[in-house]
Design a protein around this motif. Structure first.
Motif, mmCIF file in Angstrom:
data_model
loop_
_atom_site.group_PDB
_atom_site.id
_atom_site.type_symbol
_atom_site.label_atom_id
_atom_site.label_comp_id
_atom_site.label_asym_id
_atom_site.label_seq_id
_atom_site.Cartn_x
_atom_site.Cartn_y
_atom_site.Cartn_z
ATOM 1 N N UNK A 281 22.506 14.946 9.646
ATOM 2 C CA UNK A 281 21.665 16.075 10.058
ATOM 3 C C UNK A 281 20.317 15.558 10.534
ATOM 4 N N UNK A 282 19.867 16.071 11.676
ATOM 5 C CA UNK A 282 18.610 15.670 12.320
ATOM 6 C C UNK A 282 18.670 14.264 12.908
ATOM 7 N N UNK A 283 19.845 13.674 12.972
ATOM 8 C CA UNK A 283 19.995 12.325 13.510
ATOM 9 C C UNK A 283 20.805 12.359 14.802
ATOM 10 N N UNK A 284 20.556 11.389 15.663
ATOM 11 C CA UNK A 284 21.399 11.165 16.824
ATOM 12 C C UNK A 284 22.559 10.265 16.405
ATOM 13 N N UNK A 285 23.691 10.418 17.081
ATOM 14 C CA UNK A 285 24.844 9.552 16.842
ATOM 15 C C UNK A 285 25.291 8.967 18.180
ATOM 16 N N UNK A 286 25.495 7.665 18.212
ATOM 17 C CA UNK A 286 26.031 6.991 19.386
ATOM 18 C C UNK A 286 27.294 6.233 18.999
ATOM 19 N N UNK A 287 28.282 6.268 19.885
ATOM 20 C CA UNK A 287 29.522 5.555 19.654
ATOM 21 C C UNK A 287 29.537 4.282 20.494
ATOM 22 N N UNK A 288 29.973 3.195 19.883
ATOM 23 C CA UNK A 288 30.017 1.913 20.581
ATOM 24 C C UNK A 288 31.164 1.090 20.006
ATOM 25 N N UNK A 289 31.343 -0.094 20.553
ATOM 26 C CA UNK A 289 32.368 -0.982 20.020
ATOM 27 C C UNK A 289 33.624 -1.016 20.869
ATOM 28 N N UNK A 290 34.555 -1.904 20.533
ATOM 29 C CA UNK A 290 35.755 -2.112 21.364
ATOM 30 C C UNK A 290 36.669 -0.901 21.439
ATOM 31 N N UNK A 291 36.629 -0.025 20.457
ATOM 32 C CA UNK A 291 37.487 1.146 20.477
ATOM 33 C C UNK A 291 37.088 2.188 21.502
ATOM 34 N N UNK A 292 35.831 2.148 21.969
ATOM 35 C CA UNK A 292 35.376 3.138 22.947
ATOM 36 C C UNK A 292 36.219 3.052 24.211
ATOM 37 N N UNK A 293 36.525 1.834 24.633
ATOM 38 C CA UNK A 293 37.321 1.658 25.850
ATOM 39 C C UNK A 293 38.736 2.165 25.730
ATOM 40 N N UNK A 294 39.205 2.413 24.508
ATOM 41 C CA UNK A 294 40.554 2.942 24.294
ATOM 42 C C UNK A 294 40.604 4.464 24.256
ATOM 43 N N UNK A 295 39.468 5.094 24.484
ATOM 44 C CA UNK A 295 39.397 6.549 24.516
ATOM 45 C C UNK A 295 39.123 7.016 25.935
ATOM 46 N N UNK A 296 39.874 8.005 26.395
ATOM 47 C CA UNK A 296 39.578 8.608 27.691
ATOM 48 C C UNK A 296 38.277 9.402 27.591
ATOM 49 N N UNK A 297 37.714 9.733 28.729
ATOM 50 C CA UNK A 297 36.494 10.544 28.716
ATOM 51 C C UNK A 297 36.749 11.919 28.092
ATOM 52 N N UNK A 298 37.866 12.606 28.382
ATOM 53 C CA UNK A 298 38.116 13.865 27.662
ATOM 54 C C UNK A 298 38.229 13.676 26.151
#
Length: 944
Positions: A281-298
């Motif tokens: 709560x009240x924090x930003x969240x960013x996703x990173x790492x090798x698994x990001x490339x395995x997810x489609x944009x949708x």
């Protein structure tokens, strides 16, 4: 934007022969203000906004240094953020239009030019929250629902058309187009803007605030945007920066791949559960790492969409090659896509990033399993195999007092094994079990007798539906809805639902007649690719015909259930269920009569619709039988991942998006034929029951009121934990027995014309009567009473919250509300704060707050106070009957000020306890002193 930015930060960038100016972040690094590689991407985008808007007055060089000074142990600093645009939906957009119109009216009454009230940044309002599922399971359901939508909401829509004409840069996406966040993702979102300012071309990141809590969905394409209340959005429109404390940023490192059978919906339910445990709560969240490339944009957008359920302000992904491919797929101009790459590369914002974070959370995609969330909170994930057990435990907890004479062994078998008596049988089917609508109800291998000693748990009730007798009971699925941009924006789960429907039809399965089925795509593109793939007819055969292009069931617009079903629920206290592919399942949100609501992927929505009940183990029990009487299991109809991807590849194309969005602002013949008022000042109709001038700015004093101690206050409600904005300001239908309904009756409106609270948000008379009026809200002052009731303490009378507030107003008594943890969680409903203000509440005291509701309270001049750690109204021995005094305000209010509350009991004894004012920035203090953020803006306009 100006050529004289501090730190020599104006640089030029040539792209395809055009020279653009930009606020170059590298200039700050060159001067030693920051190390860009260590800053999270979201912080760099905030920093760019602060830098580009530094004019030496509203935004200063010191503000730039504060933003550039971000580090994992975040310094206590305030930043003024100026979004590049604002997005509205109609339920929150109409109140915004009404407020802007009211501001112009007051400026006009003060003999000033009403066009002083003019948005300074572009606004897009998408009409998507009003269509209801009145008609379903028919070819003409969509047309009939849209006709009703216009019939019910014509007056609201005329006000929106007035705003479209009266204000510059105010664009409207008419009804029947799509859901705001999907339209934003597929079309409105630019990632990078190219804008002209003072004759010069500038490049800047696409950033936004929106009057819907799921605005962060745009983070799926790397855009920083979050939900705010309409009050704060209106201030942003009028050029007021969104002031915020420099946020902590949590990095979620993804690795691995999703296993076969797991969907993006399953993934987001896991992540929501995990991040609620972490606390974001009240924090930003960013996703990173090798698994990001395995997810489609949708897939990424599905995760970003549920940022508010996770608790975060935003949940965003980097802009990478997949993002650019998605922009191409969705029909964005190739030249603009090149511009996006060039600008982001120049700013160091393109591609994989591994900056420093306040906290890093590890998440392995391979651990995701098919799941649902329920029964009333989106963070309460349940593995699919555990749903039956979970529901039965829930049911037992509700009816435990009625089971004193039950056989303990039978009860434990029912709870633990899924059967009340008898032996387990192969595949969960009992020999000779009866068949209802081709779906066996075996109850785990045992045919339950309704007259057994477990009757309170297993009772079945016969109802007549159009001449057909069907049985319903606890756990039956009455609403099965493919809905919400969370999932309808993702072709993988929509195609999967279609393939599952095809397989089910070919196996001879059908949906029981008591299940209300619906399909509400988030854009017209979805319908087109379901048609092109040949899957839509199979969905329609099971009842999932297109009912509208809007939020429908997810926002609470599921429409009515058949009268005999609603009557049976009331008469027999049935705990029925809904299953939807949405993001919210709070109490009474989906339908006031349905007690347990579950979030699931679109294919699971269809699967549970086929089963017709929630108390089923889909891993081991059949959905039903085929024409030969053989059991059919979920595994028999679940689509292969290869088939899903092949269908997407063959049937989703850029041409679809280009065609469907070419006329996105035009609307159909109904919209074109809708007459709208004209002129700079709105013509209020005193007889209107939809659009009325609110009292917020009438007889407006130019001098700010300031703050003062609260003396001899009374408590209007004493609430528990996780009281949502749905509890505080419901959006769904209401009856004539409630204060809002009584007001409409008094003004000549028949109950069938009431519409919903959400549709009446342009009328403060209805909305303040609906505040704290959810049928499931529980005021702890009262024993075993649900709904908007309280005690008027001077007379000790039980009455409605609204009636009590009016008595207190007549007596000159200021009011407070006490609550537990997570006060105001859920949707970004400014009326949850506006209604609180109009009821005469001066302060709330809670153990913790959800960000948007807290900020909305500040935006309305209501002071949000927080108990000290470990304190609560219960631990302090309070019950709400006391007389309250709040000390420490006579000397003025400061950021996070510590105040003292004195509660005097009827016997004269007192309890004194400390509280902290949840006003985290100097700007928030200013808004409280002025009575609200728009009050502050209006004073600025009148005195400039």
């Amino acid at each position: 934007m100006t050529d004289t930015l501090p730190f020599d930060a104006v640089r030029e960038l040539d792209v395809d022969g055009t020279t653009y100016k930009m606020a170059d972040l590298r200039a700050l690094e060159e001067q030693g203000l920051c190390d860009l590689d260590t800053l999270p991407v979201s912080i760099r985008i905030l920093l760019e906004s602060v830098l580009r808007n530094a004019d030496g007055e509203t935004v200063t060089a010191a503000d730039v240094k504060n933003a550039a000074g971000w580090e994992p142990d975040v310094p206590d600093a305030e930043v003024p953020f100026s979004p590049s645009r604002v997005v509205l939906q109609d339920l929150t957009g109409v109140p915004a239009v009404v407020d802007l119109a009211a501001l112009r009216s007051e400026v006009d009454r003060k003999d000033r030019d009403p066009t002083l009230v003019e948005p300074e940044i572009p606004i897009d309002l998408v009409i998507d929250h009003s269509v209801q599922v009145d008609y379903f399971d028919s070819e003409d359901a969509y047309e009939k629902n849209v006709e009703l939508e216009y019939e019910r909401n014509a007056e609201r829509y005329r006000a929106i058309k007035w705003a479209q004409n009266a204000f510059e840069n105010f664009n409207v996406v008419p009804p029947g187009t799509g859901i705001v966040h999907q339209v934003n993702l597929e079309h409105l979102g630019r990632v990078v803007h190219a804008r002209e300012h003072d004759g010069e071309n500038w490049l800047l990141p696409d950033t936004l605030v929106g009057t819907d809590s799921h605005t962060p969905m745009i983070g799926g394409i790397g855009v920083v945007g979050w939900g705010v209340g309409g009050i704060e959005a209106e201030a942003a429109m009028l050029g007021q920066p969104v002031t915020m404390k420099l946020p902590e940023v949590v990095g979620v490192r993804l690795e691995g791949e999703l296993p076969e059978g797991a969907t993006a919906t399953d993934l987001v339910l896991h992540i929501t559960e995990r991040l609620r445990e972490v606390g974001v709560v009240d924090r930003f969240v960013e996703f990173f790492g090798p698994g990001v490339g395995n997810l489609t944009v949708p897939d990424r957008a599905t995760i970003a969409n549920m940022a508010p359920e996770q608790g975060s302000t935003i949940s965003m992904f980097p802009v990478d090659e997949q993002t650019l491919e998605y922009l191409e797929l969705t029909g964005r101009d190739p030249d603009h896509i090149d511009l996006v790459r060039e600008y982001l590369e120049a700013q160091g914002l393109f591609g994989e990033q591994e900056p420093e974070y306040t906290e890093v959370v590890e998440f392995d995609l391979s651990t995701v399993e098919p799941s649902l969330a329920g029964h009333k909170r989106p963070q309460d994930r349940i593995p699919m195999g555990g749903v039956k057990q979970s529901f039965r435990e829930l049911l037992y907890g509700e009816f435990e007092d009625d089971l004193d004479d039950a056989d303990e062994d039978a009860l434990q078998r029912w709870l633990g094994e899924g059967g009340a008596a008898g032996a387990e049988t192969d595949g969960g089917i009992e020999s000779g079990a009866t068949d209802t609508s081709s779906n066996h109800r075996s109850d785990g291998g045992v045919q339950v007798e309704t007259e057994s000693e477990l009757h309170p748990l297993t009772k079945r009730v016969e109802v007549d539906l159009d001449g057909e007798t069907v049985e319903i009971g606890h756990g039956d699925v009455l609403v099965s809805a493919i809905t919400s941009c969370t999932n309808t924006s993702n072709p993988s789960v929509m195609i999967a639902a279609g393939l599952l429907a095809q397989n089910a039809v070919e196996k001879g399965l059908d949906v029981p007649p008591y299940v209300k089925t619906s399909l509400a795509p988030g854009s017209r593109v979805v319908t087109q690719y379901l048609e092109e793939s040949g899957l839509l007819p199979y969905l329609e055969e099971l009842g999932y015909a297109v009912v509208g292009y809007g939020c429908t069931t997810c926002i609470g617009n599921a429409g009515p259930l058949p009268d005999p079903i609603e009557q049976a629920i009331d008469d027999h206290d049935l705990w029925t269920t809904s299953v939807l592919s949405g993001n919210r399942n709070f109490e009474a949100r989906i339908h006031p009569k349905v007690r347990a609501n579950y979030l699931a992927s679109p294919p699971l929505v269809v699967a549970y619709g086929l089963a017709g009940r929630m108390d089923i183990d889909l891993e081991n029990e059949p959905l039903g039988t085929n024409e030969e009487g053989e059991p059919v299991y979920l595994a028999d109809i679940w689509p292969d991942a290869e088939d899903v991807q092949a269908a997407i590849h063959e049937n989703v194309s850029p041409e679809m998006f280009e065609e469907k969005y070419a006329s996105v602002f035009e609307g159909d013949e109904r919209w074109a034929a809708l007459d709208a008022p004209s002129g700079d000042v709105y013509e209020w109709d005193d007889d209107s029951t939809y659009i009325r001038e609110p009292p917020f700015f009438q007889n407006f004093p130019v001098e700010k009121p300031g703050v003062a101690d609260i003396d001899d206050g009374r408590c209007l409600l004493t609430l528990g934990d996780t009281v949502t904005t749905d509890h505080i300001s419901p959006a769904g239908p209401f009856g004539s027995d409630l204060p809002a309904g009584q007001w409409l009756l008094d003004h000549g409106v028949e109950p069938y014309e009431f519409n919903t609270y959400g549709a009446r948000r342009g009328n403060h008379e209805v909305m303040m009567r609906g505040t704290f009026a959810n049928v499931r809200i529980e005021n702890e002052m009262l024993d075993d009473v649900e709904g908007g009731y309280t005690v008027h303490h001077p007379t000790d009378e039980q009455t409605t919250v609204f009636e009590a507030s009016q008595r207190y107003r007549e007596e000159g008594t200021p009011l407070i509300v006490m609550a537990g943890e997570e006060l105001g969680t859920g949707s970004s409903r400014d009326w949850a704060a506006k209604g609180t203000d109009l009821l005469g509440v001066r302060a709330t005291i809670g153990e913790s707050y959800e960000r948007i509701y807290r900020d909305n309270l500040v935006g309305m001049g209501v002071l949000p106070l927080q108990f000290d750690e470990g304190d609560s109204w219960e631990s302090l021995g309070l019950d709400g009957s006391e007389v309250f005094t709040i000390r420490g305000l006579d000397d003025g209010l400061e950021v996070m000020d510590e105040l003292t509350v004195i509660a005097e009991r009827e016997d004269g004894s007192t309890v004194e306890f400390p509280v902290t004012a949840q006003v985290g920035t100097p700007a928030a203090v200013t808004y409280i002193e002025h009575g609200g953020i728009l009050h502050y803006v209006l004073r600025q306009l009148l005195t400039q």
